[in-house]
Design an enzyme around this catalytic site. Sequence first.
Site, PDB file in Angstrom:
ATOM      1  N   LYS A 110       7.492 -14.775   1.313  1.00  0.00           N
ATOM      2  CA  LYS A 110       7.162 -15.935   2.365  1.00  0.00           C
ATOM      3  C   LYS A 110       5.666 -16.435   2.064  1.00  0.00           C
ATOM      4  O   LYS A 110       5.689 -17.842   1.719  1.00  0.00           O
ATOM      5  CB  LYS A 110       7.210 -15.515   3.689  1.00  0.00           C
ATOM      6  CG  LYS A 110       8.762 -15.253   4.187  1.00  0.00           C
ATOM      7  CD  LYS A 110       8.718 -14.655   5.546  1.00  0.00           C
ATOM      8  CE  LYS A 110       8.652 -13.279   5.420  1.00  0.00           C
ATOM      9  NZ  LYS A 110       9.308 -12.373   4.919  1.00  0.00           N
ATOM     10  N   ILE A 111       4.897 -15.617   1.902  1.00  0.00           N
ATOM     11  CA  ILE A 111       3.496 -15.988   1.712  1.00  0.00           C
ATOM     12  C   ILE A 111       3.097 -16.545   0.294  1.00  0.00           C
ATOM     13  O   ILE A 111       2.636 -17.686  -0.055  1.00  0.00           O
ATOM     14  CB  ILE A 111       2.514 -14.915   2.002  1.00  0.00           C
ATOM     15  CG1 ILE A 111       2.778 -14.557   3.278  1.00  0.00           C
ATOM     16  CG2 ILE A 111       0.940 -15.288   1.667  1.00  0.00           C
ATOM     17  CD1 ILE A 111       1.630 -13.270   3.965  1.00  0.00           C
ATOM     18  N   THR A 128      -5.046 -10.877  -0.865  1.00  0.00           N
ATOM     19  CA  THR A 128      -4.697 -11.068   0.514  1.00  0.00           C
ATOM     20  C   THR A 128      -3.754 -10.204   1.204  1.00  0.00           C
ATOM     21  O   THR A 128      -3.235 -10.641   2.151  1.00  0.00           O
ATOM     22  CB  THR A 128      -4.558 -12.674   0.895  1.00  0.00           C
ATOM     23  OG1 THR A 128      -3.399 -13.077   0.302  1.00  0.00           O
ATOM     24  CG2 THR A 128      -5.735 -13.420   0.759  1.00  0.00           C
ATOM     25  N   SER A 129      -3.172  -9.279   0.376  1.00  0.00           N
ATOM     26  CA  SER A 129      -1.760  -8.556   0.674  1.00  0.00           C
ATOM     27  C   SER A 129      -2.172  -7.222   1.092  1.00  0.00           C
ATOM     28  O   SER A 129      -2.326  -7.261   2.606  1.00  0.00           O
ATOM     29  CB  SER A 129      -1.076  -8.386  -0.461  1.00  0.00           C
ATOM     30  OG  SER A 129       0.183  -8.075  -0.057  1.00  0.00           O
ATOM     31  N   ARG A 130      -2.341  -6.290   0.506  1.00  0.00           N
ATOM     32  CA  ARG A 130      -3.034  -5.165   1.147  1.00  0.00           C
ATOM     33  C   ARG A 130      -4.028  -4.370   0.073  1.00  0.00           C
ATOM     34  O   ARG A 130      -3.688  -4.410  -1.280  1.00  0.00           O
ATOM     35  CB  ARG A 130      -1.721  -4.034   1.213  1.00  0.00           C
ATOM     36  CG  ARG A 130      -1.004  -4.353   2.309  1.00  0.00           C
ATOM     37  CD  ARG A 130      -1.811  -4.086   3.663  1.00  0.00           C
ATOM     38  NE  ARG A 130      -1.064  -4.160   5.083  1.00  0.00           N
ATOM     39  CZ  ARG A 130      -1.068  -5.536   5.681  1.00  0.00           C
ATOM     40  NH1 ARG A 130      -1.775  -6.502   5.296  1.00  0.00           N
ATOM     41  NH2 ARG A 130      -0.240  -5.598   6.695  1.00  0.00           N
ATOM     42  N   ASP A 179      -9.467 -10.032   0.935  1.00  0.00           N
ATOM     43  CA  ASP A 179      -9.227 -10.341   2.365  1.00  0.00           C
ATOM     44  C   ASP A 179      -8.863  -8.732   2.827  1.00  0.00           C
ATOM     45  O   ASP A 179      -8.786  -8.626   4.024  1.00  0.00           O
ATOM     46  CB  ASP A 179      -8.288 -11.178   2.902  1.00  0.00           C
ATOM     47  CG  ASP A 179      -8.252 -11.487   4.250  1.00  0.00           C
ATOM     48  OD1 ASP A 179      -9.619 -11.549   4.955  1.00  0.00           O
ATOM     49  OD2 ASP A 179      -7.004 -11.537   4.631  1.00  0.00           O
ATOM     50  N   GLU A 188     -10.098  -0.019   4.239  1.00  0.00           N
ATOM     51  CA  GLU A 188     -10.785  -1.249   5.392  1.00  0.00           C
ATOM     52  C   GLU A 188     -10.781  -0.440   6.637  1.00  0.00           C
ATOM     53  O   GLU A 188     -11.454  -0.975   7.545  1.00  0.00           O
ATOM     54  CB  GLU A 188      -9.848  -2.278   5.330  1.00  0.00           C
ATOM     55  CG  GLU A 188      -8.290  -2.145   5.629  1.00  0.00           C
ATOM     56  CD  GLU A 188      -8.102  -3.676   5.557  1.00  0.00           C
ATOM     57  OE1 GLU A 188      -7.958  -4.263   4.511  1.00  0.00           O
ATOM     58  OE2 GLU A 188      -7.009  -4.023   6.535  1.00  0.00           O
ATOM     59  N   HIS A 194      -9.936  -9.080   6.552  1.00  0.00           N
ATOM     60  CA  HIS A 194      -8.659  -9.339   6.792  1.00  0.00           C
ATOM     61  C   HIS A 194      -8.482 -10.339   7.995  1.00  0.00           C
ATOM     62  O   HIS A 194      -7.788  -9.953   8.995  1.00  0.00           O
ATOM     63  CB  HIS A 194      -8.312  -7.988   7.399  1.00  0.00           C
ATOM     64  CG  HIS A 194      -6.644  -7.662   7.296  1.00  0.00           C
ATOM     65  ND1 HIS A 194      -6.162  -6.448   6.749  1.00  0.00           N
ATOM     66  CD2 HIS A 194      -5.743  -8.537   7.566  1.00  0.00           C
ATOM     67  CE1 HIS A 194      -5.008  -6.491   6.909  1.00  0.00           C
ATOM     68  NE2 HIS A 194      -4.406  -7.738   7.046  1.00  0.00           N
ATOM     69  N   PHE A 196      -4.567 -13.881   8.643  1.00  0.00           N
ATOM     70  CA  PHE A 196      -3.664 -14.289   9.494  1.00  0.00           C
ATOM     71  C   PHE A 196      -4.127 -14.899  10.780  1.00  0.00           C
ATOM     72  O   PHE A 196      -3.643 -15.195  11.594  1.00  0.00           O
ATOM     73  CB  PHE A 196      -3.113 -12.751  10.195  1.00  0.00           C
ATOM     74  CG  PHE A 196      -4.088 -11.972  10.995  1.00  0.00           C
ATOM     75  CD1 PHE A 196      -5.126 -11.453  10.398  1.00  0.00           C
ATOM     76  CD2 PHE A 196      -3.979 -11.900  12.299  1.00  0.00           C
ATOM     77  CE1 PHE A 196      -6.021 -10.698  11.174  1.00  0.00           C
ATOM     78  CE2 PHE A 196      -4.922 -11.548  12.964  1.00  0.00           C
ATOM     79  CZ  PHE A 196      -6.005 -10.840  12.695  1.00  0.00           C
TER      80      PHE A 196
HETATM   81  P1  NAI Z   1       7.908 -11.007   1.878  1.00  0.00           P
HETATM   82  O1  NAI Z   1       8.535  -9.708   2.095  1.00  0.00           O
HETATM   83  O2  NAI Z   1       8.199 -12.330   2.307  1.00  0.00           O
HETATM   84  O3  NAI Z   1       7.560 -11.207   0.236  1.00  0.00           O
HETATM   85  C1  NAI Z   1       7.013  -9.934  -0.633  1.00  0.00           C
HETATM   86  C2  NAI Z   1       7.631 -10.159  -1.906  1.00  0.00           C
HETATM   87  O4  NAI Z   1       7.113  -9.187  -2.875  1.00  0.00           O
HETATM   88  C3  NAI Z   1       9.104 -10.387  -1.943  1.00  0.00           C
HETATM   89  O5  NAI Z   1       9.699 -11.410  -2.551  1.00  0.00           O
HETATM   90  C4  NAI Z   1       9.297  -9.118  -2.974  1.00  0.00           C
HETATM   91  O6  NAI Z   1      10.539  -9.078  -3.643  1.00  0.00           O
HETATM   92  C5  NAI Z   1       8.085  -9.159  -3.598  1.00  0.00           C
HETATM   93  N1  NAI Z   1       7.876  -7.688  -4.230  1.00  0.00           N
HETATM   94  C6  NAI Z   1       7.933  -6.502  -3.811  1.00  0.00           C
HETATM   95  N2  NAI Z   1       7.640  -5.567  -4.709  1.00  0.00           N
HETATM   96  C7  NAI Z   1       7.143  -5.954  -5.684  1.00  0.00           C
HETATM   97  C8  NAI Z   1       6.654  -5.591  -7.297  1.00  0.00           C
HETATM   98  N3  NAI Z   1       6.577  -4.427  -7.534  1.00  0.00           N
HETATM   99  N4  NAI Z   1       6.326  -6.606  -7.968  1.00  0.00           N
HETATM  100  C9  NAI Z   1       6.414  -7.932  -7.719  1.00  0.00           C
HETATM  101  N5  NAI Z   1       6.805  -8.378  -6.366  1.00  0.00           N
HETATM  102  C10 NAI Z   1       7.216  -7.490  -5.677  1.00  0.00           C
HETATM  103  O7  NAI Z   1       6.497 -10.783   2.633  1.00  0.00           O
HETATM  104  P2  NAI Z   1       5.435 -11.793   3.007  1.00  0.00           P
HETATM  105  O8  NAI Z   1       5.464 -12.129   4.187  1.00  0.00           O
HETATM  106  O9  NAI Z   1       5.062 -12.671   1.993  1.00  0.00           O
HETATM  107  O10 NAI Z   1       3.840 -10.853   2.892  1.00  0.00           O
HETATM  108  C11 NAI Z   1       3.422 -10.290   1.763  1.00  0.00           C
HETATM  109  C12 NAI Z   1       2.464  -9.274   2.026  1.00  0.00           C
HETATM  110  O11 NAI Z   1       1.318 -10.101   2.675  1.00  0.00           O
HETATM  111  C13 NAI Z   1       2.601  -8.434   3.351  1.00  0.00           C
HETATM  112  O12 NAI Z   1       3.314  -7.152   2.703  1.00  0.00           O
HETATM  113  C14 NAI Z   1       1.372  -7.921   3.665  1.00  0.00           C
HETATM  114  O13 NAI Z   1       0.951  -6.757   3.197  1.00  0.00           O
HETATM  115  C15 NAI Z   1       0.617  -9.052   3.346  1.00  0.00           C
HETATM  116  N6  NAI Z   1      -0.219  -9.881   4.857  1.00  0.00           N
HETATM  117  C16 NAI Z   1      -1.337  -9.883   4.756  1.00  0.00           C
HETATM  118  C17 NAI Z   1      -1.974 -10.614   5.738  1.00  0.00           C
HETATM  119  C18 NAI Z   1      -3.495 -10.932   5.960  1.00  0.00           C
HETATM  120  O14 NAI Z   1      -3.911 -11.363   7.175  1.00  0.00           O
HETATM  121  N7  NAI Z   1      -4.180 -11.011   4.842  1.00  0.00           N
HETATM  122  C19 NAI Z   1      -1.020 -10.946   6.937  1.00  0.00           C
HETATM  123  C20 NAI Z   1       0.294 -11.046   6.636  1.00  0.00           C
HETATM  124  C21 NAI Z   1       0.636 -10.240   5.426  1.00  0.00           C
END
Ligand code: NAI
Length: 329
Positions: free
Chosen positions: A154-155, A232-234, A258, A263, A295, A298
Amino acid sequence: MKVAVFSTKPYEKTYLEKFNHEGNHHLVYFDNSLNLASAEQAKGFEAVCVFVSDILDENTIAKLASLGVKLIDLRSAGFNNVDIVAAKKHNLKILRVPAYSPQAIAEHAVALILTLNRKTHKAYNRVREGNFSVEKLMGFNLFGKTVGIIGTGKIGTAFAKIMLGFGCKVLANDLLESKELQAEGVHYTTFDEVLAASDIVSLHCPLTHETKHLFDSKAFDKMKTGAMLINTSRGAIINTSHAVVALKKRKLGYLGIDVYEEEESLFFKDLSESLIQDDVIERLMSFHNVLITPHLGFFTEEALEQIVKITLKNFSDFEKGLPSENEVV
Ligand code: NAI
């Protein structure tokens, strides 16, 4: 339902109170985080509501179960801080907020890119001190550059669309390829190829066993010299100590984060009058080409409203015994 809300910030309390209209749920707020040491506070509650800095490892979950807690409800999308196997073993359901506003995080990734590139943070400080020189503030055009995305969920999808709008060539690596993005001009390729060809790499995959320290010295060696890395992921997707070495060698040209692997003891806290004990983040903060935000990807009005509404719905669904698409299985 009676819920113990951990790591509560004043802005979250305001939103939770606002949308818990009819007082459907009895929310008790704790501003400390949930971990083994604080788990006793959950006594008498059916559910705990937690955020990214709460640590729900096996022992904490066993303790929660022994206190009668039945639900772990995350106010976040990521759930890497919860031991899912332990939760299953102890019959605790896990609900989360899988999507609330992917644009909020995607736009923050873009903010990191633009700030690092065009140095607006430095220009702002200079001008406030009456220094109108442009020396050392030179950036580069994003138009025509190659941007690599790891994880186009999604992101990552929202981020890809913004970068296409800038006129960038967008490469991506994911376990699943999005037909929608391919139709818009995103080219899927191998992880190594994304690293080798990209001027900017942005991380949007979750933290899993496979992605922990995905960006280590080997990965940095595969990147273009001087490239920009945005996370911005983890935090733990990057091996931070290796990133420090790559920055010192000038292999990594810019780093915008981020999220940070350690953290929990820093972010969401005002430590301005404390002595920070984490030498790695102190070293990172010393680089002129590193930008750290605490962080806050969001943290938009729209995202917060959605998080709170979905969190309250999760409580209601659980209470009514309804199946939920927000369950972590
Ligand atoms: P999502 O589940 O929609 O997308 C994650 C994508 O990563 C999926 O398409 C999946 O197939 C792919 N993926 C998984 N393992 C992989 C790998 N080894 N190599 C390549 N791609 C891989 O998740 P969404 O909503 O897009 O969120 C992504 C991440 O963003 C979350 O897991 C979370 O850690 C982080 N996040 C950070 C925030 C912030 O405030 N900085 C807020 C919300 C989420």
